[in-house]
Design a protein around this motif. Sequence first.
Motif, PDB file in Angstrom:
ATOM      1  N   UNK A   1       0.863  -1.178   0.000  1.00 24.47           N
ATOM      2  CA  UNK A   1       0.000   0.000   0.000  1.00 24.47           C
ATOM      3  C   UNK A   1       0.898   1.226   0.000  1.00 24.47           C
ATOM      4  N   UNK A   2       0.600   2.193  -0.872  1.00 22.85           N
ATOM      5  CA  UNK A   2       1.422   3.389  -0.954  1.00 22.85           C
ATOM      6  C   UNK A   2       0.602   4.601  -1.316  1.00 22.85           C
ATOM      7  N   UNK A   3       1.253   5.761  -1.309  1.00 18.43           N
ATOM      8  CA  UNK A   3       0.547   6.992  -1.638  1.00 18.43           C
ATOM      9  C   UNK A   3       1.383   7.932  -2.505  1.00 18.43           C
ATOM     10  N   UNK A   4       2.484   7.461  -3.049  1.00 16.98           N
ATOM     11  CA  UNK A   4       3.309   8.333  -3.882  1.00 16.98           C
ATOM     12  C   UNK A   4       2.679   8.493  -5.258  1.00 16.98           C
TER      13      UNK A   4
ATOM     14  N   UNK B   1      -1.212  -6.227 -10.357  1.00 14.41           N
ATOM     15  CA  UNK B   1      -2.384  -5.366 -10.455  1.00 14.41           C
ATOM     16  C   UNK B   1      -2.234  -4.191  -9.499  1.00 14.41           C
ATOM     17  N   UNK B   2      -2.765  -3.033  -9.903  1.00 12.97           N
ATOM     18  CA  UNK B   2      -2.739  -1.835  -9.066  1.00 12.97           C
ATOM     19  C   UNK B   2      -4.162  -1.308  -8.954  1.00 12.97           C
ATOM     20  N   UNK B   3      -4.630  -1.127  -7.720  1.00 13.81           N
ATOM     21  CA  UNK B   3      -5.936  -0.512  -7.461  1.00 13.81           C
ATOM     22  C   UNK B   3      -5.689   0.835  -6.807  1.00 13.81           C
ATOM     23  N   UNK B   4      -6.453   1.853  -7.223  1.00 12.05           N
ATOM     24  CA  UNK B   4      -6.342   3.176  -6.610  1.00 12.05           C
ATOM     25  C   UNK B   4      -7.614   3.436  -5.814  1.00 12.05           C
ATOM     26  N   UNK B   5      -7.435   3.779  -4.540  1.00 11.34           N
ATOM     27  CA  UNK B   5      -8.574   4.081  -3.669  1.00 11.34           C
ATOM     28  C   UNK B   5      -9.024   5.517  -3.898  1.00 11.34           C
ATOM     29  N   UNK B   6     -10.173   5.852  -3.355  1.00  7.01           N
ATOM     30  CA  UNK B   6     -10.714   7.214  -3.498  1.00  7.01           C
ATOM     31  C   UNK B   6      -9.828   8.274  -2.856  1.00  7.01           C
TER      32      UNK B   6
ATOM     33  N   UNK C   1      -2.922   0.151  -4.021  1.00  3.51           N
ATOM     34  CA  UNK C   1      -2.583  -1.179  -3.531  1.00  3.51           C
ATOM     35  C   UNK C   1      -2.039  -1.977  -4.710  1.00  3.51           C
ATOM     36  N   UNK C   2      -0.857  -2.561  -4.537  1.00  4.15           N
ATOM     37  CA  UNK C   2      -0.252  -3.428  -5.549  1.00  4.15           C
ATOM     38  C   UNK C   2      -0.390  -4.856  -5.053  1.00  4.15           C
ATOM     39  N   UNK C   3      -0.951  -5.724  -5.909  1.00  6.03           N
ATOM     40  CA  UNK C   3      -1.175  -7.111  -5.506  1.00  6.03           C
ATOM     41  C   UNK C   3      -1.187  -8.019  -6.726  1.00  6.03           C
ATOM     42  N   UNK C   4      -1.138  -9.306  -6.485  1.00  6.75           N
ATOM     43  CA  UNK C   4      -1.226 -10.277  -7.576  1.00  6.75           C
ATOM     44  C   UNK C   4      -2.661 -10.336  -8.077  1.00  6.75           C
TER      45      UNK C   4
ATOM     46  N   UNK D   1      -2.609   9.327 -11.143  1.00  7.16           N
ATOM     47  CA  UNK D   1      -3.231  10.639 -11.296  1.00  7.16           C
ATOM     48  C   UNK D   1      -4.713  10.488 -10.989  1.00  7.16           C
ATOM     49  N   UNK D   2      -5.153  11.065  -9.893  1.00  9.64           N
ATOM     50  CA  UNK D   2      -6.544  10.902  -9.479  1.00  9.64           C
ATOM     51  C   UNK D   2      -6.812   9.447  -9.147  1.00  9.64           C
ATOM     52  N   UNK D   3      -7.767   8.836  -9.845  1.00 12.89           N
ATOM     53  CA  UNK D   3      -8.079   7.419  -9.645  1.00 12.89           C
ATOM     54  C   UNK D   3      -7.563   6.570 -10.790  1.00 12.89           C
ATOM     55  N   UNK D   4      -6.612   7.082 -11.581  1.00 15.95           N
ATOM     56  CA  UNK D   4      -6.091   6.362 -12.735  1.00 15.95           C
ATOM     57  C   UNK D   4      -4.619   6.048 -12.572  1.00 15.95           C
ATOM     58  N   UNK D   5      -4.224   4.939 -13.199  1.00 14.92           N
ATOM     59  CA  UNK D   5      -2.822   4.543 -13.258  1.00 14.92           C
ATOM     60  C   UNK D   5      -2.406   4.681 -14.724  1.00 14.92           C
TER      61      UNK D   5
END
Length: 68
Positions: free
Chosen positions: A12-15, A25-30, A35-38, A51-55
């Motif tokens: 889990x990160x915020x950079x 896989x990468x999920x972006x929270x609101x 979160x980076x996970x398999x 950027x915002x909710x996009x990778x």
Amino acid sequence: MEKNTAYATPVIGSSQYLTLHRPLAVKVRRDGTWIVQRSAHPLPAGTYRVSGNQVIAMKEAPKLKKRP
């Protein structure tokens, strides 16, 4: 986590930038954290910008060529 680069999952990160060394896989929270996970649908290895909710892909890892 070392300099925005993940070597173990889940992470889990915020950079704003992250580098994947293997397909994950990468999920972006609101709130902007990610979160980076398999996953069955991973992103390819490369450098990404959050950027915002996009990778957004910045640079993909070079493709390996087969020897003749």
